[in-house]
Write a protein that holds these residues in place. Sequence first.
Motif, short mmCIF file in Angstrom:
data_model
loop_
_atom_site.label_atom_id
_atom_site.label_comp_id
_atom_site.label_asym_id
_atom_site.label_seq_id
_atom_site.Cartn_x
_atom_site.Cartn_y
_atom_site.Cartn_z
N LYS A 63 -64.17 -9.01 -37.19
CA LYS A 63 -65.03 -7.88 -36.87
C LYS A 63 -65.32 -7.05 -38.12
O LYS A 63 -64.53 -7.02 -39.07
N ILE A 64 -66.45 -6.35 -38.09
CA ILE A 64 -66.80 -5.44 -39.17
C ILE A 64 -66.24 -4.07 -38.86
O ILE A 64 -66.45 -3.53 -37.76
N ARG A 65 -65.52 -3.49 -39.81
CA ARG A 65 -64.94 -2.16 -39.59
C ARG A 65 -66.03 -1.10 -39.55
O ARG A 65 -67.09 -1.25 -40.17
N ASN A 66 -65.76 -0.02 -38.82
CA ASN A 66 -66.76 1.05 -38.62
C ASN A 66 -67.31 1.59 -39.93
O ASN A 66 -68.51 1.87 -40.05
N ASP A 68 -67.93 0.17 -42.63
CA ASP A 68 -68.82 -0.75 -43.33
C ASP A 68 -70.09 -1.08 -42.55
O ASP A 68 -70.96 -1.78 -43.06
N ARG A 69 -70.19 -0.58 -41.33
CA ARG A 69 -71.31 -0.97 -40.48
C ARG A 69 -72.66 -0.43 -40.95
O ARG A 69 -73.69 -1.09 -40.82
N LYS A 70 -72.67 0.79 -41.50
CA LYS A 70 -73.94 1.35 -42.00
C LYS A 70 -74.47 0.52 -43.17
O LYS A 70 -75.66 0.23 -43.25
N ARG A 71 -73.56 0.15 -44.06
CA ARG A 71 -73.99 -0.65 -45.22
C ARG A 71 -74.44 -2.04 -44.77
O ARG A 71 -75.42 -2.57 -45.30
N LEU A 72 -73.75 -2.60 -43.78
CA LEU A 72 -74.14 -3.92 -43.29
C LEU A 72 -75.49 -3.86 -42.58
O LEU A 72 -76.31 -4.77 -42.71
N PHE A 73 -75.72 -2.77 -41.84
CA PHE A 73 -77.02 -2.58 -41.19
C PHE A 73 -78.13 -2.53 -42.24
O PHE A 73 -79.17 -3.17 -42.10
N LEU A 74 -77.88 -1.78 -43.33
CA LEU A 74 -78.88 -1.66 -44.40
C LEU A 74 -79.12 -3.02 -45.05
O LEU A 74 -80.26 -3.36 -45.38
N SER A 75 -78.05 -3.80 -45.24
CA SER A 75 -78.21 -5.11 -45.87
C SER A 75 -79.04 -6.04 -44.98
O SER A 75 -79.84 -6.84 -45.48
N VAL A 171 -76.44 -3.61 -52.34
CA VAL A 171 -75.84 -3.07 -51.11
C VAL A 171 -74.74 -3.98 -50.58
O VAL A 171 -73.71 -3.52 -50.08
N THR A 172 -74.95 -5.30 -50.70
CA THR A 172 -74.05 -6.28 -50.09
C THR A 172 -72.85 -6.63 -50.95
O THR A 172 -71.85 -7.14 -50.46
N LYS A 173 -72.94 -6.36 -52.25
CA LYS A 173 -71.93 -6.84 -53.20
C LYS A 173 -70.50 -6.52 -52.78
O LYS A 173 -69.63 -7.40 -52.76
N ASP A 174 -70.22 -5.28 -52.42
CA ASP A 174 -68.85 -4.90 -52.06
C ASP A 174 -68.41 -5.48 -50.72
O ASP A 174 -67.23 -5.78 -50.52
N ILE A 175 -69.37 -5.66 -49.80
CA ILE A 175 -69.03 -6.18 -48.47
C ILE A 175 -68.53 -7.61 -48.55
O ILE A 175 -67.65 -8.02 -47.78
N THR A 176 -69.08 -8.41 -49.46
CA THR A 176 -68.72 -9.82 -49.54
C THR A 176 -67.26 -10.03 -49.91
O THR A 176 -66.71 -11.10 -49.67
N ALA A 181 -68.30 -15.08 -45.36
CA ALA A 181 -69.75 -15.21 -45.46
C ALA A 181 -70.37 -15.43 -44.08
O ALA A 181 -71.46 -14.92 -43.79
N MET A 182 -69.69 -16.19 -43.22
CA MET A 182 -70.23 -16.46 -41.88
C MET A 182 -70.31 -15.18 -41.05
O MET A 182 -71.29 -14.95 -40.34
N THR A 183 -69.28 -14.33 -41.14
CA THR A 183 -69.28 -13.07 -40.39
C THR A 183 -70.40 -12.16 -40.86
O THR A 183 -71.15 -11.59 -40.06
N ILE A 184 -70.54 -12.02 -42.17
CA ILE A 184 -71.58 -11.16 -42.74
C ILE A 184 -72.96 -11.65 -42.33
O ILE A 184 -73.81 -10.88 -41.88
#
Length: 304
Positions: A63-66, A68-75, A171-176, A181-184
């Motif tokens: 799961k994506i933690r709360n 990180d969700r804004k950044r993931l939405f933007l990505s 935007v995505t660099k830190d999330i990876t 990769a499959m979850t993202i």
Amino acid sequence: MMEKGIHIYYLACISAVILWSGSFITTKLAYETFAPIQLGAGRTLIAALIIWIIRKITNSTEKIRNKDRKRLFLSGLLGITLYFTLENIGVQMTSASNAALIVASFPAITALLEFFLYRSKPSLQKILGIFLAITGVAILTQIKVDGSNQSFWGNLILLGAGIVWACYNFVTKDITRKYSAMTITSYQMTVGTLCFIPFLLWEDEAWKMPNVISITSLLFLSIGCSVAAFILYNYGLKKLSASASVSLMNLVPVLGIVFSVFLLKEIVTLTQVIGGAIVIIGVILSSIQKEELPQPLPSEASVE
């Protein structure tokens, strides 16, 4: 000497590159019945469903933690909805071969924006590479398809897609580093699909009954380019160095032109060849980095 079994990883990356190279001509073919944003939305929806099924089969519950969700939405908005919207519109307005060459400049565009945003200190080699890539793109944007000014605007829109893609990378660099990769990708495809809805309303194009060519093209873009190529490329990255993977990616515009000539019967001009060559040389120069072995930390025997 090549490491035993390494050829499997090269084959995986090359297979991904071949699939991505075919995206420009299949996008053109899909326009027989799909409008640009309709195509982007359909491609993303199918890819999202396939990746969701894969995660279910593999019991992936990450799961994506709360926080990180804004950044993931933007990505997802940037890398899926906005990028495919601009790329599809640009490809519709220019030739498939020209689109392939302009898209090849995206790594250099990213490096240039990185310099301005992060005040990085690029080497002389990287500066020269960025300059050459931009020069090549400037040549390509002046090329008219069938004598129409529409292609000029299509080329500029593709450059806009390059800027969006660079922002997506930042935007995505830190999330990876935090999630697989499959979850993202699963979350990004879902967000991208939802964000396409207002763009579809803005496009306001009537849906046409797909024919064999357009539906096959849509499936190729969804399954081949958005799912299979992604999985193959990331599998190859397990063993290949960064410089090797970047070098293989430079085959995309070359193969894109080959497919455009043989399948779409496009005519490649000398100006395109010169501009494309300058772009590819520039990207190679701006992408090559010295790979240094990490130094062990005092408390660790090695750094993986």
